[in-house]
Enzyme design. Structure first.
Site, PDB file in Angstrom:
ATOM      1  N   LEU A  69       0.816  -1.217   0.000  1.00  0.00           N
ATOM      2  CA  LEU A  69       0.000   0.000   0.000  1.00  0.00           C
ATOM      3  C   LEU A  69       0.843   1.257   0.000  1.00  0.00           C
ATOM      4  O   LEU A  69       0.419   2.301  -0.485  1.00  0.00           O
ATOM      5  CB  LEU A  69      -0.928   0.005   1.221  1.00  0.00           C
ATOM      6  CG  LEU A  69      -1.962  -1.122   1.287  1.00  0.00           C
ATOM      7  CD1 LEU A  69      -2.731  -1.052   2.598  1.00  0.00           C
ATOM      8  CD2 LEU A  69      -2.917  -1.037   0.103  1.00  0.00           C
ATOM      9  N   VAL A  77       3.941  -0.781   4.270  1.00  0.00           N
ATOM     10  CA  VAL A  77       2.627  -1.271   4.692  1.00  0.00           C
ATOM     11  C   VAL A  77       2.031  -2.083   3.547  1.00  0.00           C
ATOM     12  O   VAL A  77       2.066  -1.651   2.393  1.00  0.00           O
ATOM     13  CB  VAL A  77       1.682  -0.116   5.071  1.00  0.00           C
ATOM     14  CG1 VAL A  77       0.311  -0.658   5.464  1.00  0.00           C
ATOM     15  CG2 VAL A  77       2.269   0.702   6.212  1.00  0.00           C
ATOM     16  N   LYS A  90       2.199  -3.745   8.791  1.00  0.00           N
ATOM     17  CA  LYS A  90       3.296  -2.773   8.770  1.00  0.00           C
ATOM     18  C   LYS A  90       4.596  -3.492   9.102  1.00  0.00           C
ATOM     19  O   LYS A  90       4.699  -4.161  10.133  1.00  0.00           O
ATOM     20  CB  LYS A  90       3.044  -1.640   9.765  1.00  0.00           C
ATOM     21  CG  LYS A  90       4.226  -0.669   9.878  1.00  0.00           C
ATOM     22  CD  LYS A  90       3.904   0.542  10.737  1.00  0.00           C
ATOM     23  CE  LYS A  90       3.059   1.534   9.988  1.00  0.00           C
ATOM     24  NZ  LYS A  90       2.941   2.837  10.711  1.00  0.00           N
ATOM     25  N   ASP A 202       0.982  12.916  15.960  1.00  0.00           N
ATOM     26  CA  ASP A 202       1.202  13.055  14.518  1.00  0.00           C
ATOM     27  C   ASP A 202      -0.130  13.003  13.784  1.00  0.00           C
ATOM     28  O   ASP A 202      -0.245  12.394  12.722  1.00  0.00           O
ATOM     29  CB  ASP A 202       2.138  11.961  14.001  1.00  0.00           C
ATOM     30  CG  ASP A 202       2.670  12.260  12.593  1.00  0.00           C
ATOM     31  OD1 ASP A 202       2.669  13.455  12.201  1.00  0.00           O
ATOM     32  OD2 ASP A 202       3.086  11.317  11.890  1.00  0.00           O
TER      33      ASP A 202
END
EC number: 2.7.11.1
Length: 345
Positions: A69, A77, A90, A202
Site C-alpha cells: 500500500l 505497509v 506494517k 502526529d
C-alpha cells in the site's frame, strides 16, 4: 549500552499461536495460487500461546500478502489477509538510517495494542520475529481501515505535497456537513485515546483512514506516547509533521493532550479550505509559528458566508491558540462540534 526499551515491553518472540508446537526452520515464502504470497512456517521453539496473549505473536502460516500500500521512512505497509480476514501489515525496516528511531516507532505503534474503539485502527497482532523475506525489525498486523485517507479525499487521488511543492488539485467537495461528520469521528477517537493516557502526536489527514462505511479511523501511532511514561523520562526527540506540530512542542515544553487538539485544528482547516497549511521554507515556518503565532489563513469564504461557517472558524481558532492550556479538551470540542451539527439539522 543497555537497551532503551524496558524488558516488560518485549514481545514473546519465541511464541506463536500455531495449532501445534513443532520446531521448524526459519519461515519461508510459499507462492500461492493467483500469484498471492503466502508465508509458511513458524519461528524456532514455537509454542502455543494462551488466547489472551494471541495479540503479541503472529501465526505466519495464516498470512497472505496481497499488495504493498505504501512505504515511509521506517518501513512498508501491505494489504493482506490474516486468518482469511482483510488486514494491513506494517513492516518496520531493519535497514534504515536511524535504527533506534525505527525501534521506537515500532514500540510506539503498540501503545494501542489492546485498545478497542470505532475511530481507532485496531492492532490485531504483533511480533519481533518475522520471515526472513521481510528483513524487518518487527511486524504489526492491523485492522484494514480502508483504501483511502482523508488526505486523498481533501486533495484528490494523487494526494498533495505535505510540505513545499507545486500546487495540487483539490479532491471531492467537502461540504460543511461532511466536514463535521469526519471531525466528530476524529475527535471521538482522540477523546478515547486521551482517556487512556495516550497522545498521538502526529495527527494529520494522511494518518486518518476512511473505511468503506465512511467512518474515519485514526492510524499510524509511530510517534505516540503514553503520558505516564513521560513522567519518568524526558522526550528528547519529537517526531511528527512540522506543519501540524503544536508550538509548545517546538519549544521543547512538556507533552500534553492539547498538542493533538492543535493538530486537529490544522486538519479541520484543511478539510474546510482544501488548501496546504503553509508555504515557504520549513525553518522559516517553524520560527514564525513560535515567535509570531503564524497560522493558516482564515480568509476563505466558507468562514464568512454563514453563521455556521463563522462558528467553525471560532472552533479552529480555539483549537490552535498558542497557550496550550487555553485550548479545549477533546470532550469540550466534541460538544461544540455536535452543537454545530445539530444547528445545521
Amino acid at each position: 549500552m543497555p537497551s532503551p526499551f524496558p524488558r516488560r515491553r518485549c514481545l514473546p518472540g519465541d511464541f506463536s499461536p500455531s495449532v501445534d508446537s513443532r520446531p521448524c526452520s526459519s519461515p519461508c515464502e510459499l507462492p500461492g495460487p493467483t500469484g498471492k504470497l503466502f508465508l509458511g512456517g513458524t519461528p524456532p521453539r514455537a509454542l502455543r500461546l494462551p488466547r489472551r496473549l494471541a495479540w503479541c505473536s503472529i501465526d505466519w502460516e495464516q498470512v497472505c500478502l496481497l499488495q504493498r500500500l505504501g512505504a515511509g521512512g521506517f518501513g512498508s505497509v501491505y494489504k493482506a489477509t490474516y486468518h482469511g480476514v482483510p488486514v494491513a501489515i506494517k513492516q518496520v525496516s531493519r535497514c534504515t538510517k536511524n535504527r533506534l528511531a525505527s525501534q521506537r516507532s515500532f514500540w510506539a505503534e503498540l501503545n494501542i495494542a489492546r485498545l478497542r474503539h470505532a475511530n481507532i485502527v485496531r492492532v490485531v497482532a504483533a511480533s519481533t520475529r518475522t520471515p526472513a523475506a521481510f528483513d524487518s525489525l518487527g511486524s504489526i498486523i492491523m485492522e484494514f481501515g480502508g483504501n483511502v485517507t482523508l488526505h486523498q479525499v481533501i486533495y484528490g487521488a494523487t494526494g498533495c505535497p505535505e510540505e513545499d511543492g507545486p500546487p495540487c488539485s483539490a479532491g471531492e467537495q467537502l461540504n460543511l456537513e461532511k466536514c463535521l461528520k469526519y471531525s466528530l469521528d476524529v475527535v471521538s477517537g482522540l477523546l478515547f485515546l486521551h482517556s487512556q493516557g495516550i497522545v498521538h502526536l502526529d495527527l494529520k489527514p494522511a494518518n486518518i483512514l476512511i473505511s468503506e462505511q465512511d467512518v474515519c479511523k485514526i492510524s499510524d501511532f509511530g510517534c505516540s506516547e503514553r503520558l505516564e511514561d513521560l513522567r519518568f523520562r524526558p522526550r528528547h526527540h519529537l517526531g511528527g509533521t512540522y506543519t501540524h506540530r503544536a508550538p509548545e512542542l517546538l519549544k521543547g515544553e512538556p507533552v500534553t493532550p492539547k498538542a493533538d487538539i492543535y493538530s486537529f485544528a490544522i486538519t479541520l482547516w484543511q478539510m474546510t479550505t482544501r488548501q496546504v497549511p503553509y508555504s515557504g521554507e520549513r525553518q522559516h515556518v517553524l520560527y514564525a509559528v513560535v515567535a509570531y503565532n503564524l497560522r493558516p489563513s482564515l480568509s476563505a469564504a466558507v468562514f464568512t458566508e454563514s453563521v455556521p461557517g463563522k462558528k467553525l472558524e471560532d472552533i479552529i481558532q480555539c483549537g490552535w491558540t498558542a497557550p496550550a492550556q487555553q485550548r479545549p479538551s477533546a470532550q469540550l470540542l466534541l460538544l461544540d462540534l455536535r452543537a454545530l451539527q445539530a444547528e445545521l439539522g
